[in-house]
Design a protein around this motif. Structure first.
Motif, PDB file in Angstrom:
ATOM      1  N   PHE A  75       0.826  -1.208   0.000  1.00  0.00           N
ATOM      2  CA  PHE A  75       0.000   0.000   0.000  1.00  0.00           C
ATOM      3  C   PHE A  75       0.861   1.259   0.000  1.00  0.00           C
ATOM      4  O   PHE A  75       0.463   2.288  -0.546  1.00  0.00           O
ATOM      5  CB  PHE A  75      -0.946  -0.035   1.193  1.00  0.00           C
ATOM      6  CG  PHE A  75      -1.867  -1.226   1.158  1.00  0.00           C
ATOM      7  CD1 PHE A  75      -3.015  -1.213   0.381  1.00  0.00           C
ATOM      8  CD2 PHE A  75      -1.561  -2.372   1.867  1.00  0.00           C
ATOM      9  CE1 PHE A  75      -3.856  -2.318   0.325  1.00  0.00           C
ATOM     10  CE2 PHE A  75      -2.394  -3.482   1.820  1.00  0.00           C
ATOM     11  CZ  PHE A  75      -3.541  -3.458   1.042  1.00  0.00           C
TER      12      PHE A  75
ATOM     13  N   ALA B 186       0.445   4.073  -2.782  1.00  0.00           N
ATOM     14  CA  ALA B 186       0.220   5.455  -2.362  1.00  0.00           C
ATOM     15  C   ALA B 186       1.219   6.393  -3.035  1.00  0.00           C
ATOM     16  O   ALA B 186       0.879   7.511  -3.438  1.00  0.00           O
ATOM     17  CB  ALA B 186       0.311   5.567  -0.841  1.00  0.00           C
TER      18      ALA B 186
ATOM     19  N   GLU C 117       0.127   7.392  -6.612  1.00  0.00           N
ATOM     20  CA  GLU C 117      -1.116   8.139  -6.847  1.00  0.00           C
ATOM     21  C   GLU C 117      -0.856   9.396  -7.676  1.00  0.00           C
ATOM     22  O   GLU C 117       0.261   9.905  -7.747  1.00  0.00           O
ATOM     23  CB  GLU C 117      -1.749   8.527  -5.509  1.00  0.00           C
ATOM     24  CG  GLU C 117      -2.512   7.403  -4.843  1.00  0.00           C
ATOM     25  CD  GLU C 117      -3.463   7.924  -3.784  1.00  0.00           C
ATOM     26  OE1 GLU C 117      -4.684   7.831  -3.999  1.00  0.00           O
ATOM     27  OE2 GLU C 117      -2.983   8.433  -2.756  1.00  0.00           O
TER      28      GLU C 117
ATOM     29  N   GLN D 106      -1.082   1.737 -11.039  1.00  0.00           N
ATOM     30  CA  GLN D 106      -1.876   2.020  -9.846  1.00  0.00           C
ATOM     31  C   GLN D 106      -2.907   0.943  -9.559  1.00  0.00           C
ATOM     32  O   GLN D 106      -3.313   0.775  -8.404  1.00  0.00           O
ATOM     33  CB  GLN D 106      -2.567   3.381 -10.019  1.00  0.00           C
ATOM     34  CG  GLN D 106      -1.587   4.541 -10.095  1.00  0.00           C
ATOM     35  CD  GLN D 106      -2.191   5.778 -10.744  1.00  0.00           C
ATOM     36  OE1 GLN D 106      -3.207   5.692 -11.453  1.00  0.00           O
ATOM     37  NE2 GLN D 106      -1.567   6.932 -10.541  1.00  0.00           N
TER      38      GLN D 106
ATOM     39  N   ASP E 220      -5.751  -2.584  -5.774  1.00  0.00           N
ATOM     40  CA  ASP E 220      -5.301  -1.195  -5.705  1.00  0.00           C
ATOM     41  C   ASP E 220      -5.385  -0.738  -4.251  1.00  0.00           C
ATOM     42  O   ASP E 220      -5.445  -1.578  -3.336  1.00  0.00           O
ATOM     43  CB  ASP E 220      -6.112  -0.301  -6.645  1.00  0.00           C
ATOM     44  CG  ASP E 220      -7.614  -0.364  -6.385  1.00  0.00           C
ATOM     45  OD1 ASP E 220      -8.022  -0.767  -5.265  1.00  0.00           O
ATOM     46  OD2 ASP E 220      -8.386  -0.010  -7.286  1.00  0.00           O
ATOM     47  N   LEU E 221      -5.387   0.570  -4.032  1.00  0.00           N
ATOM     48  CA  LEU E 221      -5.429   1.069  -2.655  1.00  0.00           C
ATOM     49  C   LEU E 221      -6.718   0.684  -1.935  1.00  0.00           C
ATOM     50  O   LEU E 221      -6.781   0.735  -0.702  1.00  0.00           O
ATOM     51  CB  LEU E 221      -5.249   2.586  -2.639  1.00  0.00           C
ATOM     52  CG  LEU E 221      -3.803   3.068  -2.803  1.00  0.00           C
ATOM     53  CD1 LEU E 221      -3.760   4.582  -2.948  1.00  0.00           C
ATOM     54  CD2 LEU E 221      -2.931   2.625  -1.631  1.00  0.00           C
TER      55      LEU E 221
END
Length: 204
Positions: A11, A15, A18, A70, A89-90
């Motif tokens: 993560f 991040a 992004e 991403q 993804d996140l």
């Protein structure tokens, strides 16, 4: 060792990616992306493939588009334009499956099979079970019925669709729970191979 889920480092990498990173910024994260994000995703795919229940999954490539970094995707192609897909993804892991971008001939046959009592009733039951298992149908629905079908058709909601593709976020690294969550999607893709698109499609 097998699939153990994603560490916090996965993560952290996502991040950092992004926004709209440049190609150079993407490259500086390649090794960490492969190790912490794509590595566990490949392990998940390998473990599921070994079960022989879900087909072979292919990881998407890394282009110069930030989105390809991403959001990592792995896809099992069941038939022409019929698939099961993981997206990581996140927001963690999302399961998806069915027909997301049908060809014109598939839309026509899909609606004919929805109209037919046996196959249409079968699909309605599958969709009901998907929803009861937390899946949502992706894509838009027509405001009006296709002209050849009555507005009071018992499966009018399905006939307004071009196809059925279902998605569900799943917040677990437990391979057993992931496997259980995938089975309603297999039911959906099997309906497609029974009535709309023959199986045996290889990776495009």
């Amino acid at each position: 060792m097998g699939f153990q889920g994603w560490a916090d480092a996965a993560f952290d990498v996502l991040a950092d990616l992004e926004g709209d990173p440049s190609p150079g910024q993407l490259e500086t994260h390649r090794d960490d992306l492969e190790r912490y994000v794509r590595g566990p995703l490949q392990e998940l795919c390998d473990e599921l493939e070994a079960m022989g229940e879900f087909g072979k999954f292919w990881l998407g490539g890394l282009s110069d588009r930030p989105g390809a970094w991403q959001r990592q995707r792995a896809t099992s192609w069941i038939a022409r334009r019929i698939r099961i897909t993981f997206t990581f993804d996140l927001d963690r892991l999302t399961l998806g499956g069915g027909s997301a971008s049908p060809a014109g001939d598939q839309v026509e046959l899909f609606r004919a099979m929805v109209d037919a009592e046996a196959s249409g009733g079968e699909l309605a039951g599958i969709v009901q079970r998907l929803r009861s298992n937390g899946f949502e149908l992706a894509g838009s629905s027509r405001l009006r019925m296709p002209g050849q079908y009555s507005a009071d058709h018992p499966r009018a909601g399905l006939l307004r669709l071009r196809s059925v593709y279902a998605e569900k976020p799943i917040d677990t690294d437990d391979i057993g729970l992931i496997t259980e969550a995938l089975r309603p999607l297999v039911e959906l893709t099997t309906w497609y191979t029974d009535y709309v698109a023959p199986a045996g499609w290889e990776k495009p």
